[in-house]
Each structure stands twice: as C-alpha cells, then as structure tokens.
Write a protein that holds these residues in place. Structure first.
Motif, PDB file in Angstrom:
ATOM      1  N   VAL A  73       0.790  -1.232   0.000  1.00  0.00           N
ATOM      2  CA  VAL A  73       0.000   0.000   0.000  1.00  0.00           C
ATOM      3  C   VAL A  73       0.823   1.282   0.000  1.00  0.00           C
ATOM      4  O   VAL A  73       0.278   2.355  -0.274  1.00  0.00           O
ATOM      5  N   ALA A  74       2.102   1.205   0.334  1.00  0.00           N
ATOM      6  CA  ALA A  74       2.903   2.433   0.400  1.00  0.00           C
ATOM      7  C   ALA A  74       4.380   2.086   0.319  1.00  0.00           C
ATOM      8  O   ALA A  74       4.784   0.952   0.578  1.00  0.00           O
ATOM      9  N   ALA A 128       5.023   9.569   3.384  1.00  0.00           N
ATOM     10  CA  ALA A 128       5.676  10.851   3.114  1.00  0.00           C
ATOM     11  C   ALA A 128       6.442  11.276   4.358  1.00  0.00           C
ATOM     12  O   ALA A 128       6.041  10.956   5.483  1.00  0.00           O
ATOM     13  N   TYR A 129       7.545  11.979   4.142  1.00  0.00           N
ATOM     14  CA  TYR A 129       8.306  12.584   5.234  1.00  0.00           C
ATOM     15  C   TYR A 129       8.758  11.573   6.286  1.00  0.00           C
ATOM     16  O   TYR A 129       8.802  11.874   7.465  1.00  0.00           O
ATOM     17  N   PHE A 186     -12.770   4.783   7.453  1.00  0.00           N
ATOM     18  CA  PHE A 186     -14.097   4.920   8.032  1.00  0.00           C
ATOM     19  C   PHE A 186     -14.064   4.944   9.557  1.00  0.00           C
ATOM     20  O   PHE A 186     -15.025   5.384  10.182  1.00  0.00           O
ATOM     21  N   GLY A 187     -12.991   4.508  10.185  1.00  0.00           N
ATOM     22  CA  GLY A 187     -12.866   4.574  11.637  1.00  0.00           C
ATOM     23  C   GLY A 187     -12.762   5.990  12.152  1.00  0.00           C
ATOM     24  O   GLY A 187     -13.002   6.256  13.326  1.00  0.00           O
ATOM     25  N   GLY A 188     -12.373   6.950  11.285  1.00  0.00           N
ATOM     26  CA  GLY A 188     -12.375   8.354  11.648  1.00  0.00           C
ATOM     27  C   GLY A 188     -11.168   8.826  12.429  1.00  0.00           C
ATOM     28  O   GLY A 188     -11.186   9.923  12.971  1.00  0.00           O
ATOM     29  N   VAL A 189     -10.119   8.034  12.518  1.00  0.00           N
ATOM     30  CA  VAL A 189      -8.908   8.445  13.230  1.00  0.00           C
ATOM     31  C   VAL A 189      -7.719   8.307  12.281  1.00  0.00           C
ATOM     32  O   VAL A 189      -7.544   7.272  11.640  1.00  0.00           O
ATOM     33  N   LEU A 190      -6.924   9.362  12.185  1.00  0.00           N
ATOM     34  CA  LEU A 190      -5.712   9.345  11.382  1.00  0.00           C
ATOM     35  C   LEU A 190      -4.552   8.899  12.267  1.00  0.00           C
ATOM     36  O   LEU A 190      -4.352   9.440  13.350  1.00  0.00           O
ATOM     37  N   HIS A 191      -3.807   7.904  11.811  1.00  0.00           N
ATOM     38  CA  HIS A 191      -2.642   7.381  12.534  1.00  0.00           C
ATOM     39  C   HIS A 191      -1.387   7.772  11.775  1.00  0.00           C
ATOM     40  O   HIS A 191      -1.345   7.656  10.556  1.00  0.00           O
ATOM     41  N   CYS A 192      -0.357   8.199  12.492  1.00  0.00           N
ATOM     42  CA  CYS A 192       0.942   8.499  11.890  1.00  0.00           C
ATOM     43  C   CYS A 192       1.978   7.586  12.532  1.00  0.00           C
ATOM     44  O   CYS A 192       2.153   7.586  13.756  1.00  0.00           O
ATOM     45  N   ARG A 193       2.648   6.771  11.708  1.00  0.00           N
ATOM     46  CA  ARG A 193       3.686   5.854  12.189  1.00  0.00           C
ATOM     47  C   ARG A 193       5.004   6.167  11.514  1.00  0.00           C
ATOM     48  O   ARG A 193       5.035   6.542  10.345  1.00  0.00           O
ATOM     49  N   ASP A 194       6.092   5.982  12.234  1.00  0.00           N
ATOM     50  CA  ASP A 194       7.432   6.083  11.655  1.00  0.00           C
ATOM     51  C   ASP A 194       7.581   4.944  10.662  1.00  0.00           C
ATOM     52  O   ASP A 194       7.381   3.777  11.004  1.00  0.00           O
ATOM     53  N   ILE A 195       7.914   5.251   9.409  1.00  0.00           N
ATOM     54  CA  ILE A 195       7.957   4.211   8.385  1.00  0.00           C
ATOM     55  C   ILE A 195       9.122   3.247   8.583  1.00  0.00           C
ATOM     56  O   ILE A 195       9.068   2.100   8.151  1.00  0.00           O
ATOM     57  N   MET A 255      -7.202  10.608   2.981  1.00  0.00           N
ATOM     58  CA  MET A 255      -6.102  11.497   2.607  1.00  0.00           C
ATOM     59  C   MET A 255      -5.924  11.507   1.107  1.00  0.00           C
ATOM     60  O   MET A 255      -5.232  10.665   0.564  1.00  0.00           O
ATOM     61  N   PRO A 256      -6.525  12.455   0.426  1.00  0.00           N
ATOM     62  CA  PRO A 256      -6.292  12.515  -1.013  1.00  0.00           C
ATOM     63  C   PRO A 256      -4.861  12.942  -1.341  1.00  0.00           C
ATOM     64  O   PRO A 256      -4.319  12.534  -2.351  1.00  0.00           O
ATOM     65  N   VAL A 257      -4.240  13.751  -0.449  1.00  0.00           N
ATOM     66  CA  VAL A 257      -2.922  14.304  -0.752  1.00  0.00           C
ATOM     67  C   VAL A 257      -2.116  14.497   0.534  1.00  0.00           C
ATOM     68  O   VAL A 257      -2.653  14.894   1.564  1.00  0.00           O
ATOM     69  N   VAL A 258      -0.814  14.220   0.429  1.00  0.00           N
ATOM     70  CA  VAL A 258       0.158  14.636   1.439  1.00  0.00           C
ATOM     71  C   VAL A 258       1.197  15.450   0.681  1.00  0.00           C
ATOM     72  O   VAL A 258       1.845  14.936  -0.230  1.00  0.00           O
ATOM     73  N   ALA A 259       1.318  16.741   1.011  1.00  0.00           N
ATOM     74  CA  ALA A 259       2.227  17.614   0.264  1.00  0.00           C
ATOM     75  C   ALA A 259       2.598  18.832   1.103  1.00  0.00           C
ATOM     76  O   ALA A 259       1.860  19.209   2.013  1.00  0.00           O
ATOM     77  N   ASP A 260       3.737  19.419   0.785  1.00  0.00           N
ATOM     78  CA  ASP A 260       4.163  20.672   1.401  1.00  0.00           C
ATOM     79  C   ASP A 260       4.202  20.571   2.925  1.00  0.00           C
ATOM     80  O   ASP A 260       3.864  21.509   3.629  1.00  0.00           O
TER      81      ASP A 260
END
Length: 193
Positions: free
Chosen positions: A70-71, A120-121, A129-138, A171-176
């Motif tokens: 997926v990424a 990204a980054y 649909f769960g409504g929570v955005l998760h950010c993990r160190d890749i 998330m349609p876009v991650v930029a800037d």
C-alpha cells in the motif's frame, strides 16, 4: 498469473516488480489479494541501473486475509504491506526485502470497509471509516501521533450522524509538509456532513 507488473518506480531510485496476486493496482483490494506473490527490486540508481537488488517470494498471509502493498518511501528504504481484514501494517526493507517491523497494532474495525495509506516525510499515514488518522514512523512502525480520537480540536466524533461514530477520514494528498484530509461516504444520508 505469470505476468509481471510494475508496482512502484522512482527515477534514480528503485523499481518494484510484482508477480502474483499483489500484481494488480497497489492501492485497491478488489479481487481478493490473498495469494502469494514474488517481488523483485531493481536499481534505478546511476551506475547500477537495471541491477537486480533482490527477489523474494512472499507467501499468502494466514487465515485468508487480503494483503496488499500500500505504500513505499524510497528515501527511507521501506515498503509497506497492509492486511485489510486485520487493519495491520508491516514494514519491509527496500535494501534486502526483509521484515523491519510489524504487525502494527490494529486500527478501528470500520477502517476495513475503506482506508487510505500514504507515505511521506519518513512516515506512513493511515485513516478511513474509523475516523482516526494514525501516523507511524515508516522505518520502525512506532506510532507517533493520532488525530480525531478526542480532545478539543482533535475530535471526529459524529454522534448519530454516521453509523461509525466518527466522521470518516481519508487522505487525497500529502504535500508541502501537510496531510490534507477529506471526509466522504459512498451514499451519505441527508443532511450531508
């Protein structure tokens, strides 16, 4: 199928070829990708263009689970699998194809119905649909932060406006240096949120 697909490519970096069930579009689950796949990583770097860096067989996940690539983040040297039904991620090295981390802890069960994962980054961002955005160190899979799970200015609680309890996050876009979020649903009721 015996055909190879270009799954991911970045000029001057890497090319990932897939053969097998992962070989379709990398960001879709249609078709049930629970079969095994071969992945080959080829260098696109100056001085070694076309050199096969590694080729590995990835067996089907247990329990008839849908797995997709997926990424990826060529700068960090990582690509990510997601097991859809379990809502977990695994990070693998672009250097040798070996597992770096995972499975991650699972997200909200409603993300099964639709989710998006972006890299990204040096992070992966995951929501649905769960409504929570998760950010993990890749590189490590470590959870850095979440958005939408409570507190002033950090809630996607929908009350009875949705069947999920939270407004869906995509998330349609991650930029800037920013993560742009949207909310949507296949066939929303009136009034629209």
């Amino acid at each position: 199928s015996g055909a190879w697909s270009i799954n991911r490519a970045r000029y001057g970096s890497y090319l990932l070829l897939t053969q097998g069930a992962f070989g379709g579009r990398a960001d879709t689950y249609y078709g049930g990708n629970w079969y095994s796949a071969n992945i080959t990583c080829i260098s696109l770097k100056e001085g070694s263009v076309g050199q096969v860096l590694w080729a590995k067989f990835f067996p089907a996940p247990p329990g008839n689970v849908t797995r997709d690539l997926v990424a990826w983040d060529p700068d960090a040297g990582v690509f990510v699998f997601e097991d859809r039904e379990l809502q977990v991620h695994y990070g693998y090295s672009l250097t040798d194809g070996n597992l770096l981390w995972g499975p991650s802890t699972s997200a909200n069960q409603y993300d099964y119905f639709r989710s998006t994962t972006r890299a990204a980054y040096g992070n992966i961002y995951f929501g649905g649909f769960g409504g929570v955005l998760h950010c993990r160190d890749i590189k490590t899979g470590e959870l850095k932060w979440t958005y939408g799970n409570g507190g002033p200015g950090n809630s996607t609680n929908s009350g009875l406006q949705t069947g999920w309890g939270n407004y869906p996050i995509f998330m349609p876009v991650v930029a800037d240096g920013k993560v742009f979020l949207s909310t949507t649903e296949h066939s929303p009721d009136s009034p629209y949120y």
